[in-house]
Write an enzyme that holds these catalytic residues in place. Structure first.
Site: not given
Ligand code: APR
Length: 172
Positions: A23, A32-33, A123
Site C-alpha cells: 500500500n 502478500v505485504d 485480494g
C-alpha cells in the site's frame, strides 16, 4: 521472456525479485505485504522507511514501483508496487497495468533477470481476479520487447482459482 503461472507462495519463490502488493505507506499490511515482511524480517521495513524518508515522502503512488533488498527472503530484491483499490473507486485498468509495467522497469534497473508477481489488487483491493489476470498477462507480454534483461516472469498465485484465471489468460 518466459511467462508462466503457478500455484505457490511468494515468500518461498526463488527468483531474483519478488513483487509486493503493497500500500502507499510502504509500512506493511496484510496479504502478500504481511507475508513478505514477516518472512523477510525487520530489515525490510527499515528499508521501506528509508525509501519513504528519502524519496516518496507522501507515500508510493498507485501504479508506481520501488525496489528494496529482501532481508531473509530467497529473492535478492523486493519490488513494492501499489495496486488500484476498487473500494476507493480506483477502477482504471491502466493503473493496474502500470504496476506490472513499472515493476518490470525497476527489475531491469536493478538487474533482476527473474521476477515473480502476485495477483496484484485481487485480494483486499477487491479487483476481479479474471480482470487482473488479463491486464497482467497483456501488460507483461507488451513489455517483453522493451524490458530485455528480464528473462523470466512467474505469476505466483496463492489459490487454484486465481491460477486458473491466469492460465486462461496465458492461453489467449
Ligand atoms: N504469495 C502469493 N500470493 C499471495 C500471498 C503469498 N504469500 N498471500 C496472499 N496472496 C494473494 C492473495 O490471495 C491475492 O490473490 O495475493 C493476491 C493479492 O492480495 P493482497 O495481498 O490482499 O493484495 P491487494 O489486493 O493488492 O491489496 C493490497 O492489502 O495486504 C494489504 O498492505 C496491503 O494495503 C495493501 C492491500
Amino acid at each position: 521472456m518466459r511467462i508462466t503461472a503457478e500455484h505457490g507462495d511468494l515468500t518461498t519463490t526463488p527468483v531474483d525479485a519478488v513483487v509486493n502488493a503493497a500500500n502507499s505507506t510502504l509500512l506493511g499490511g496484510g496479504g502478500v505485504d504481511g507475508a513478505l515482511h514477516a518472512a523477510a524480517g525487520p530489515t525490510l521495513l527499515e528499508e521501506c522507511r528509508r525509501v519513504r524518508a528519502s524519496r516518496w515522502h507522501d507515500g508510493l503512488p498507485v501504479g508506481e514501483a520501488v525496489a528494496t533488498g529482501a532481508g531473509r527472503l530467497p529473492a535478492r530484491w523486493v519490488i513494492h508496487t501499489v495496486g488500484p483499490d476498487r473500494r476507493r473507486g480506483q477502477t482504471d485498468p491502466e493503473l493496474l497495468a502500470s504496476c506490472f509495467r513499472r515493476s518490470l522497469e525497476v527489475a531491469e534497473e536493478v538487474g533482476a533477470r527473474s521476477v515473480a508477481f502476485p495477483a496484484i489488487s485481487a485480494g483486499v483491493y477487491a479487483w476481479d481476479p479474471a480482470e487482473v489476470a488479463g491486464v497482467a498477462v497483456r501488460t507483461v507480454r507488451a513489455a517483453s520487447s522493451t524490458v530485455s534483461s528480464v528473462e523470466e516472469v512467474r505469476f505466483v498465485l496463492f489459490s487454484p482459482e486465481v491460477l486458473r484465471h491466469f492460465e486462461r489468460a496465458l492461453e489467449e
